[in-house]
Scaffold this active site. Sequence first.
Site, PDB file in Angstrom:
ATOM      1  N   LYS A   1       9.257   5.522 -44.666  1.00 43.49           N
ATOM      2  CA  LYS A   1       9.602   6.899 -45.011  1.00 43.49           C
ATOM      3  C   LYS A   1       9.779   7.766 -43.774  1.00 43.49           C
ATOM      4  O   LYS A   1      10.554   8.718 -43.792  1.00 43.49           O
ATOM      5  CB  LYS A   1       8.563   7.502 -45.962  1.00 43.49           C
ATOM      6  CG  LYS A   1       8.643   6.902 -47.363  1.00 43.49           C
ATOM      7  CD  LYS A   1       8.013   7.776 -48.417  1.00 43.49           C
ATOM      8  CE  LYS A   1       8.184   7.176 -49.802  1.00 43.49           C
ATOM      9  NZ  LYS A   1       7.404   7.891 -50.826  1.00 43.49           N
TER      10      LYS A   1
ATOM     11  N   LYS B   1      16.499  -4.991 -55.259  1.00 47.57           N
ATOM     12  CA  LYS B   1      15.821  -4.465 -56.442  1.00 47.57           C
ATOM     13  C   LYS B   1      16.613  -3.301 -57.034  1.00 47.57           C
ATOM     14  O   LYS B   1      17.209  -2.512 -56.280  1.00 47.57           O
ATOM     15  CB  LYS B   1      14.441  -3.978 -55.998  1.00 47.57           C
ATOM     16  CG  LYS B   1      13.494  -3.640 -57.120  1.00 47.57           C
ATOM     17  CD  LYS B   1      12.117  -3.294 -56.557  1.00 47.57           C
ATOM     18  CE  LYS B   1      11.419  -2.288 -57.438  1.00 47.57           C
ATOM     19  NZ  LYS B   1      10.188  -1.760 -56.894  1.00 47.57           N
TER      20      LYS B   1
ATOM     21  N   LYS C   1      16.235   3.570 -58.521  1.00 48.63           N
ATOM     22  CA  LYS C   1      16.779   4.807 -59.093  1.00 48.63           C
ATOM     23  C   LYS C   1      17.464   5.644 -58.021  1.00 48.63           C
ATOM     24  O   LYS C   1      18.238   6.532 -58.325  1.00 48.63           O
ATOM     25  CB  LYS C   1      15.687   5.599 -59.801  1.00 48.63           C
ATOM     26  CG  LYS C   1      14.460   5.845 -58.961  1.00 48.63           C
ATOM     27  CD  LYS C   1      13.254   6.168 -59.843  1.00 48.63           C
ATOM     28  CE  LYS C   1      12.007   6.181 -58.980  1.00 48.63           C
ATOM     29  NZ  LYS C   1      10.787   5.849 -59.671  1.00 48.63           N
TER      30      LYS C   1
END
Length: 334
Positions: free
Chosen positions: A115, A197, A200
């Site tokens: 992140k 994967k 979203k």
Amino acid sequence: MEDKKKVIFSGAQPSGKLSIGNYIGALKNWVDLQNDYDCYYCVVDMHAITVRQEPAELRRRTLETLAIYMACGIDPEKVTLFVQSHVPAHAELSWVLGCYTMFGELSRMTQFKEKSRKYENNINAGLFTYPVLMAADILLYNADLVPVGVDQTQHIELARNIAQRFNQVYSPTFVVPEGYVTKAGAKIMSLQDPEKKMSKSDPNPNANVNILDSRDDIIRKFKRAVTDSEACIKYDPARPGIANLMSIYSVFTGKSFEEIEREFDGVGYGDFKLAVGEACADTLAPIQERFNQLIADKDYLDSVMKNGAEKAARTAYRTLSKVYKKVGFLPYVR
Ligand code: TRP
């Protein structure tokens, strides 16, 4: 005996757009667990602000996430369903636990490193201490089991270390939780890049199917799913596109891979993809209908959140007051 049940805690970020990957990998599991465990399910809005959020959006998504959970079958009469910021004990315990977590430990967290790269202009302290708040979430309820995706196992390990350290310095206080990692078979891959994967946050809207997508969108996305050139429907992990579509079809129809192979023997990819799309749309239709009812009933959702927060707070403050006493805070005599 209600109190003999093992305790489960899990949290999910308030992302309005939950995909069928979230549904199959996490939500469906949560629904299955609610009968056998004392479950706490929490929408973690405090974790969400570690990256910038539009306030109105965050409010909307928090409510929608709650409604999607309920639409998928989470029953607020059976579980404790609540919003993290409604129970201040999470922030309070997080401060204490932060004093029992080492800078070095947090520096090693892969998610923090990832992140920090992704949000290089906003590497704030909350992003760094994110796993401490997560440990507080779990330890407040003395959770035995924590269902999470593989990407969260390092955070669970840290929560265990914090719990053990605190227990050792003082006396047994926290249950040392175990991760409960969702099976590999439950991992749904991107429709556009089946080696990745389903996410979203994928910029390609054809890569994921969201729980609230319209029937037409669902069928169109499956039609465009990336497959291969072998033109036969056989389960083989080396053929990730077909394997993924078969897994999805299997979840939505309850059929085994052998049954699916027989059903689609000699059938072309076009017809197979249509069948997967229809099975998915058929499963999601009643969920979407229930979601629309729920989201239109703000009063009901408010009452669910209120009851959930009250129930959660009772357990949470019992733990927190033990902790305050052990670390040496003076009792506040009211
Ligand atoms: N960090 C988790 C995720 O992104 C969400 C989360 C927050 C969580 N607190 C938790 C999961 C406690 C399990 C238990 O998926």
